[in-house]
Scaffold this motif. Sequence first.
Motif, PDB file in Angstrom:
ATOM      1  N   ALA A 180      15.125  38.125  60.174  1.00 44.44           N
ATOM      2  CA  ALA A 180      14.821  36.758  60.587  1.00 44.44           C
ATOM      3  C   ALA A 180      14.416  36.658  62.058  1.00 44.44           C
ATOM      4  CB  ALA A 180      16.024  35.856  60.331  1.00 44.44           C
ATOM      5  N   LEU A 181      14.987  37.496  62.906  1.00 41.17           N
ATOM      6  CA  LEU A 181      14.777  37.361  64.346  1.00 41.17           C
ATOM      7  C   LEU A 181      13.747  38.312  64.932  1.00 41.17           C
ATOM      8  CD1 LEU A 181      18.467  36.924  65.483  1.00 41.17           C
ATOM      9  CD2 LEU A 181      16.730  35.159  65.268  1.00 41.17           C
ATOM     10  N   SER A 182      13.316  39.290  64.178  1.00 39.62           N
ATOM     11  CA  SER A 182      12.429  40.320  64.727  1.00 39.62           C
ATOM     12  C   SER A 182      11.013  39.811  64.895  1.00 39.62           C
ATOM     13  CB  SER A 182      12.408  41.544  63.807  1.00 39.62           C
ATOM     14  OG  SER A 182      13.683  42.122  63.780  1.00 39.62           O
ATOM     15  N   GLY A 183      10.443  40.158  66.042  1.00 39.88           N
ATOM     16  CA  GLY A 183       9.034  39.884  66.261  1.00 39.88           C
ATOM     17  C   GLY A 183       8.257  41.169  66.047  1.00 39.88           C
ATOM     18  N   LYS A 184       6.969  41.059  65.816  1.00 38.21           N
ATOM     19  CA  LYS A 184       6.140  42.250  65.647  1.00 38.21           C
ATOM     20  C   LYS A 184       5.463  42.553  66.966  1.00 38.21           C
ATOM     21  CE  LYS A 184       5.393  41.627  60.765  1.00 38.21           C
ATOM     22  NZ  LYS A 184       4.462  41.454  59.676  1.00 38.21           N
ATOM     23  N   ALA A 185       5.414  43.818  67.306  1.00 38.73           N
ATOM     24  CA  ALA A 185       4.747  44.249  68.532  1.00 38.73           C
ATOM     25  C   ALA A 185       3.685  45.277  68.184  1.00 38.73           C
ATOM     26  CB  ALA A 185       5.774  44.826  69.498  1.00 38.73           C
ATOM     27  N   ASN A 186       3.009  45.787  69.189  1.00 35.46           N
ATOM     28  CA  ASN A 186       1.845  46.632  68.959  1.00 35.46           C
ATOM     29  C   ASN A 186       2.175  48.074  68.593  1.00 35.46           C
ATOM     30  OD1 ASN A 186       0.276  44.429  69.540  1.00 35.46           O
ATOM     31  ND2 ASN A 186       0.221  44.878  71.713  1.00 35.46           N
ATOM     32  N   ALA A 187       2.753  48.825  69.496  1.00 32.60           N
ATOM     33  CA  ALA A 187       2.956  50.247  69.252  1.00 32.60           C
ATOM     34  C   ALA A 187       4.426  50.598  69.284  1.00 32.60           C
ATOM     35  CB  ALA A 187       2.208  51.047  70.309  1.00 32.60           C
ATOM     36  N   ALA A 188       4.800  51.623  68.533  1.00 30.95           N
ATOM     37  CA  ALA A 188       6.197  52.040  68.480  1.00 30.95           C
ATOM     38  C   ALA A 188       6.608  52.707  69.789  1.00 30.95           C
ATOM     39  CB  ALA A 188       6.403  53.000  67.318  1.00 30.95           C
ATOM     40  N   ASP A 189       7.857  52.474  70.201  1.00 30.02           N
ATOM     41  CA  ASP A 189       8.409  53.106  71.394  1.00 30.02           C
ATOM     42  C   ASP A 189       9.026  54.436  70.960  1.00 30.02           C
ATOM     43  OD1 ASP A 189       9.896  53.996  73.538  1.00 30.02           O
ATOM     44  OD2 ASP A 189      10.652  52.021  74.051  1.00 30.02           O
TER      45      ASP A 189
ATOM     46  N   ILE B  44      10.645  47.740  66.309  1.00 33.47           N
ATOM     47  CA  ILE B  44      11.798  46.869  66.485  1.00 33.47           C
ATOM     48  C   ILE B  44      12.942  47.671  67.096  1.00 33.47           C
ATOM     49  CG2 ILE B  44      13.464  45.364  65.356  1.00 33.47           C
ATOM     50  CD1 ILE B  44      11.361  45.070  63.085  1.00 33.47           C
ATOM     51  N   GLN B  45      13.381  47.219  68.264  1.00 37.19           N
ATOM     52  CA  GLN B  45      14.505  47.860  68.933  1.00 37.19           C
ATOM     53  C   GLN B  45      15.788  47.126  68.571  1.00 37.19           C
ATOM     54  OE1 GLN B  45      14.182  48.915  73.190  1.00 37.19           O
ATOM     55  NE2 GLN B  45      16.099  47.797  73.444  1.00 37.19           N
ATOM     56  N   LEU B  46      16.864  47.892  68.364  1.00 40.57           N
ATOM     57  CA  LEU B  46      18.187  47.341  68.105  1.00 40.57           C
ATOM     58  C   LEU B  46      19.124  47.899  69.163  1.00 40.57           C
ATOM     59  CD1 LEU B  46      20.322  45.908  66.268  1.00 40.57           C
ATOM     60  CD2 LEU B  46      20.562  48.116  65.108  1.00 40.57           C
TER      61      LEU B  46
ATOM     62  N   PRO C  61      40.429  36.229  79.694  1.00 40.52           N
ATOM     63  CA  PRO C  61      39.219  37.046  79.553  1.00 40.52           C
ATOM     64  C   PRO C  61      38.507  36.716  78.238  1.00 40.52           C
ATOM     65  CG  PRO C  61      41.053  38.400  80.299  1.00 40.52           C
ATOM     66  CD  PRO C  61      41.630  37.047  79.924  1.00 40.52           C
ATOM     67  N   ALA C  62      37.203  36.835  78.245  1.00 42.58           N
ATOM     68  CA  ALA C  62      36.395  36.580  77.048  1.00 42.58           C
ATOM     69  C   ALA C  62      35.680  37.875  76.656  1.00 42.58           C
ATOM     70  CB  ALA C  62      35.373  35.482  77.317  1.00 42.58           C
ATOM     71  N   THR C  63      35.764  38.232  75.386  1.00 47.92           N
ATOM     72  CA  THR C  63      35.103  39.430  74.876  1.00 47.92           C
ATOM     73  C   THR C  63      34.182  39.033  73.742  1.00 47.92           C
ATOM     74  OG1 THR C  63      36.969  40.832  75.498  1.00 47.92           O
ATOM     75  CG2 THR C  63      35.462  41.719  73.847  1.00 47.92           C
ATOM     76  N   TYR C  64      32.963  39.585  73.767  1.00 51.18           N
ATOM     77  CA  TYR C  64      31.982  39.252  72.738  1.00 51.18           C
ATOM     78  C   TYR C  64      31.059  40.443  72.500  1.00 51.18           C
ATOM     79  CZ  TYR C  64      29.509  38.219  77.083  1.00 51.18           C
ATOM     80  OH  TYR C  64      28.993  38.296  78.356  1.00 51.18           O
ATOM     81  N   PHE C  65      30.542  40.514  71.282  1.00 53.04           N
ATOM     82  CA  PHE C  65      29.540  41.523  70.932  1.00 53.04           C
ATOM     83  C   PHE C  65      28.162  40.923  71.173  1.00 53.04           C
ATOM     84  CE2 PHE C  65      33.228  42.684  68.451  1.00 53.04           C
ATOM     85  CZ  PHE C  65      33.289  44.076  68.626  1.00 53.04           C
ATOM     86  N   VAL C  66      27.237  41.756  71.642  1.00 51.68           N
ATOM     87  CA  VAL C  66      25.854  41.342  71.844  1.00 51.68           C
ATOM     88  C   VAL C  66      24.978  42.242  70.986  1.00 51.68           C
ATOM     89  CG1 VAL C  66      23.993  40.980  73.509  1.00 51.68           C
ATOM     90  CG2 VAL C  66      26.381  40.696  74.222  1.00 51.68           C
ATOM     91  N   VAL C  67      24.116  41.620  70.186  1.00 53.58           N
ATOM     92  CA  VAL C  67      23.152  42.357  69.363  1.00 53.58           C
ATOM     93  C   VAL C  67      21.778  41.883  69.794  1.00 53.58           C
ATOM     94  CG1 VAL C  67      22.331  42.847  67.041  1.00 53.58           C
ATOM     95  CG2 VAL C  67      24.787  42.448  67.445  1.00 53.58           C
ATOM     96  N   THR C  68      20.928  42.815  70.235  1.00 50.38           N
ATOM     97  CA  THR C  68      19.553  42.450  70.591  1.00 50.38           C
ATOM     98  C   THR C  68      18.621  43.070  69.555  1.00 50.38           C
ATOM     99  OG1 THR C  68      19.111  44.334  72.041  1.00 50.38           O
ATOM    100  CG2 THR C  68      20.158  42.411  73.031  1.00 50.38           C
ATOM    101  N   VAL C  69      17.635  42.274  69.132  1.00 52.69           N
ATOM    102  CA  VAL C  69      16.698  42.694  68.101  1.00 52.69           C
ATOM    103  C   VAL C  69      15.309  42.231  68.482  1.00 52.69           C
ATOM    104  CG1 VAL C  69      16.133  42.575  65.653  1.00 52.69           C
ATOM    105  CG2 VAL C  69      18.509  42.412  66.366  1.00 52.69           C
ATOM    106  N   GLY C  70      14.362  43.146  68.521  1.00 53.31           N
ATOM    107  CA  GLY C  70      12.989  42.772  68.820  1.00 53.31           C
ATOM    108  C   GLY C  70      12.224  43.912  69.441  1.00 53.31           C
ATOM    109  N   PRO C  71      11.057  43.623  69.969  1.00 54.40           N
ATOM    110  CA  PRO C  71      10.258  44.689  70.571  1.00 54.40           C
ATOM    111  C   PRO C  71      10.923  45.223  71.833  1.00 54.40           C
ATOM    112  CG  PRO C  71       9.265  42.558  70.971  1.00 54.40           C
ATOM    113  CD  PRO C  71      10.406  42.320  70.045  1.00 54.40           C
ATOM    114  N   PRO C  72      10.732  46.496  72.133  1.00 58.31           N
ATOM    115  CA  PRO C  72      11.317  47.043  73.364  1.00 58.31           C
ATOM    116  C   PRO C  72      10.666  46.390  74.585  1.00 58.31           C
ATOM    117  CG  PRO C  72       9.917  48.664  72.284  1.00 58.31           C
ATOM    118  CD  PRO C  72       9.977  47.476  71.392  1.00 58.31           C
ATOM    119  N   GLU C  73      11.421  46.337  75.659  1.00 60.94           N
ATOM    120  CA  GLU C  73      10.898  45.730  76.884  1.00 60.94           C
ATOM    121  C   GLU C  73      10.657  46.770  77.927  1.00 60.94           C
ATOM    122  OE1 GLU C  73      12.727  42.122  78.123  1.00 60.94           O
ATOM    123  OE2 GLU C  73      13.134  41.546  76.084  1.00 60.94           O
TER     124      GLU C  73
END
Length: 144
Positions: free
Chosen positions: A16-25, A64-66, A132-144
């Motif tokens: 649902a969240l992934s964008g398409k980019a040009n070339a694979a990293d 798509i980078q995860l 203290p606050a603890t949370y997981f971060v998941v990033t999904v999309g083209p590499p930057e």
Amino acid sequence: MDRREFAAVLPTLIAALSGKANAADTSLPIVQSGIFSPGPPKPGAVPKRASRAYTKGMLKAGNIQLEIHETTQEVGAPHEPVETHLHSEIWLVQSGTVALTTNGVTRKMVAGDVGICVAGDKHYVQNAGDTPATYFVVTVGPPE
């Protein structure tokens, strides 16, 4: 939401969240199916914040980078710089209270809540509680 429930919804979130980019990293490894344990805590660029990495790499389907990590912010930690990314970010709060600000709108999240910032939106996360606050971060999309 616990880790098992998250693992069940992760493929849907990625699609649902992934964008398409040009070339694979090719500089990052391909993420394989499996179990990922956290690495040692590393201090963040922002004071009173530390993170533990789980995994970072490319998914087989396209460019798509995860990346997954866990962050703990101490009480009074300053927020990170306001940012925008090409990827989308998902926060899963494990403990404490977190304020997620997206495009100037602040929303509080508590343990069990999930916040999403889609690619291109301005955002930051800050501990908004008295523990203290603890949370997981998941990033999904083209590499930057």
